[in-house]
Design a protein around this motif. Structure first.
Motif, mmCIF file in Angstrom:
data_model
loop_
_atom_site.group_PDB
_atom_site.id
_atom_site.type_symbol
_atom_site.label_atom_id
_atom_site.label_comp_id
_atom_site.label_asym_id
_atom_site.label_seq_id
_atom_site.Cartn_x
_atom_site.Cartn_y
_atom_site.Cartn_z
ATOM 1 N N THR A 105 3.185 4.754 6.732
ATOM 2 C CA THR A 105 4.457 4.639 7.449
ATOM 3 C C THR A 105 4.232 4.588 8.954
ATOM 4 O O THR A 105 4.938 3.858 9.660
ATOM 5 C CB THR A 105 5.423 5.804 7.114
ATOM 6 O OG1 THR A 105 4.844 7.036 7.495
ATOM 7 C CG2 THR A 105 5.794 5.811 5.654
ATOM 8 N N GLU A 144 0.845 -1.201 0.000
ATOM 9 C CA GLU A 144 0.000 0.000 0.000
ATOM 10 C C GLU A 144 0.881 1.254 0.000
ATOM 11 O O GLU A 144 0.643 2.190 -0.768
ATOM 12 C CB GLU A 144 -0.883 -0.024 1.246
ATOM 13 C CG GLU A 144 -1.851 1.113 1.364
ATOM 14 C CD GLU A 144 -2.675 1.005 2.632
ATOM 15 O OE1 GLU A 144 -2.825 2.035 3.307
ATOM 16 O OE2 GLU A 144 -3.147 -0.104 2.968
ATOM 17 N N PHE A 145 1.890 1.259 0.862
ATOM 18 C CA PHE A 145 2.803 2.396 0.922
ATOM 19 C C PHE A 145 3.506 2.605 -0.423
ATOM 20 O O PHE A 145 3.577 3.725 -0.923
ATOM 21 C CB PHE A 145 3.856 2.184 2.020
ATOM 22 C CG PHE A 145 5.003 3.147 1.909
ATOM 23 C CD1 PHE A 145 4.860 4.456 2.325
ATOM 24 C CD2 PHE A 145 6.212 2.748 1.368
ATOM 25 C CE1 PHE A 145 5.916 5.357 2.204
ATOM 26 C CE2 PHE A 145 7.259 3.642 1.240
ATOM 27 C CZ PHE A 145 7.120 4.944 1.660
ATOM 28 N N SER A 146 3.996 1.540 -0.998
ATOM 29 C CA SER A 146 4.720 1.632 -2.264
ATOM 30 C C SER A 146 3.850 2.215 -3.371
ATOM 31 O O SER A 146 4.274 3.096 -4.123
ATOM 32 C CB SER A 146 5.229 0.248 -2.661
ATOM 33 O OG SER A 146 5.923 0.305 -3.878
ATOM 34 N N THR A 147 2.621 1.753 -3.453
ATOM 35 C CA THR A 147 1.690 2.249 -4.465
ATOM 36 C C THR A 147 1.426 3.738 -4.283
ATOM 37 O O THR A 147 1.519 4.516 -5.235
ATOM 38 C CB THR A 147 0.358 1.477 -4.383
ATOM 39 O OG1 THR A 147 0.613 0.088 -4.628
ATOM 40 C CG2 THR A 147 -0.646 1.993 -5.391
ATOM 41 N N ASP A 148 1.119 4.128 -3.052
ATOM 42 C CA ASP A 148 0.801 5.530 -2.789
ATOM 43 C C ASP A 148 2.019 6.435 -2.952
ATOM 44 O O ASP A 148 1.923 7.530 -3.498
ATOM 45 C CB ASP A 148 0.191 5.699 -1.395
ATOM 46 C CG ASP A 148 -1.223 5.152 -1.315
ATOM 47 O OD1 ASP A 148 -1.911 5.156 -2.357
ATOM 48 O OD2 ASP A 148 -1.641 4.726 -0.234
ATOM 49 N N ALA A 149 3.174 5.988 -2.510
ATOM 50 C CA ALA A 149 4.392 6.792 -2.646
ATOM 51 C C ALA A 149 4.734 6.989 -4.125
ATOM 52 O O ALA A 149 5.116 8.087 -4.542
ATOM 53 C CB ALA A 149 5.549 6.126 -1.918
ATOM 54 N N THR A 150 4.567 5.946 -4.925
ATOM 55 C CA THR A 150 4.822 6.049 -6.359
ATOM 56 C C THR A 150 3.862 7.031 -7.012
ATOM 57 O O THR A 150 4.274 7.850 -7.840
ATOM 58 C CB THR A 150 4.706 4.661 -7.027
ATOM 59 O OG1 THR A 150 5.667 3.788 -6.424
ATOM 60 C CG2 THR A 150 4.960 4.741 -8.515
ATOM 61 N N GLN A 193 2.449 9.561 -5.639
ATOM 62 C CA GLN A 193 2.828 10.915 -5.258
ATOM 63 C C GLN A 193 4.053 11.374 -6.054
ATOM 64 O O GLN A 193 4.083 12.482 -6.566
ATOM 65 C CB GLN A 193 3.121 11.022 -3.770
ATOM 66 C CG GLN A 193 3.480 12.449 -3.376
ATOM 67 C CD GLN A 193 3.929 12.593 -1.954
ATOM 68 O OE1 GLN A 193 4.343 11.632 -1.324
ATOM 69 N NE2 GLN A 193 3.857 13.800 -1.437
ATOM 70 N N ARG A 201 -1.794 9.332 2.228
ATOM 71 C CA ARG A 201 -1.983 7.900 2.523
ATOM 72 C C ARG A 201 -0.640 7.216 2.772
ATOM 73 O O ARG A 201 -0.526 6.356 3.650
ATOM 74 C CB ARG A 201 -2.733 7.215 1.388
ATOM 75 C CG ARG A 201 -4.197 7.596 1.304
ATOM 76 C CD ARG A 201 -4.970 6.716 0.334
ATOM 77 N NE ARG A 201 -4.431 6.720 -1.003
ATOM 78 C CZ ARG A 201 -4.779 7.567 -1.981
ATOM 79 N NH1 ARG A 201 -5.698 8.497 -1.742
ATOM 80 N NH2 ARG A 201 -4.244 7.493 -3.171
ATOM 81 N N ALA A 202 0.384 7.582 2.014
ATOM 82 C CA ALA A 202 1.714 6.982 2.196
ATOM 83 C C ALA A 202 2.266 7.332 3.580
ATOM 84 O O ALA A 202 2.850 6.479 4.257
ATOM 85 C CB ALA A 202 2.657 7.447 1.098
ATOM 86 N N ARG A 203 2.092 8.576 4.004
ATOM 87 C CA ARG A 203 2.557 8.968 5.337
ATOM 88 C C ARG A 203 1.808 8.209 6.424
ATOM 89 O O ARG A 203 2.401 7.773 7.413
ATOM 90 C CB ARG A 203 2.412 10.478 5.533
ATOM 91 C CG ARG A 203 3.437 11.276 4.732
ATOM 92 C CD ARG A 203 3.430 12.736 5.089
ATOM 93 N NE ARG A 203 2.168 13.418 4.814
ATOM 94 C CZ ARG A 203 1.794 13.878 3.623
ATOM 95 N NH1 ARG A 203 2.564 13.688 2.567
ATOM 96 N NH2 ARG A 203 0.647 14.500 3.471
#
Length: 58
Positions: free
Chosen positions: A38, A14-20, A22, A33-35
């Motif tokens: 974390t 989930e983090f990887s998808t959202d960070a990408t 952004q 969502r990425a923050r």
């Protein structure tokens, strides 16, 4: 412990998808969502550490 590991893997995805999203698209909502992910990952990693320590004592 396996269930906890699976939760960590899902949250990492989930983090990887959202960070990408952004980084590539400047998507502010995805950054939020990425923050959040974390913070949740930090909590899950602490739980994993504790469970791992308990397993090693057996």
């Amino acid at each position: 412990m396996k269930e906890l590991f699976e939760k960590i893997q899902a949250k990492m995805a989930e983090f990887s998808t959202d960070a990408t999203r952004q980084l590539e698209n400047g998507n502010k909502a995805a950054g939020t969502r990425a923050r959040k992910a974390t913070l949740e990952l930090t909590k899950l990693m602490k739980e994993f550490r504790q469970a791992s320590l308990e397993e090693s004592k057996k």
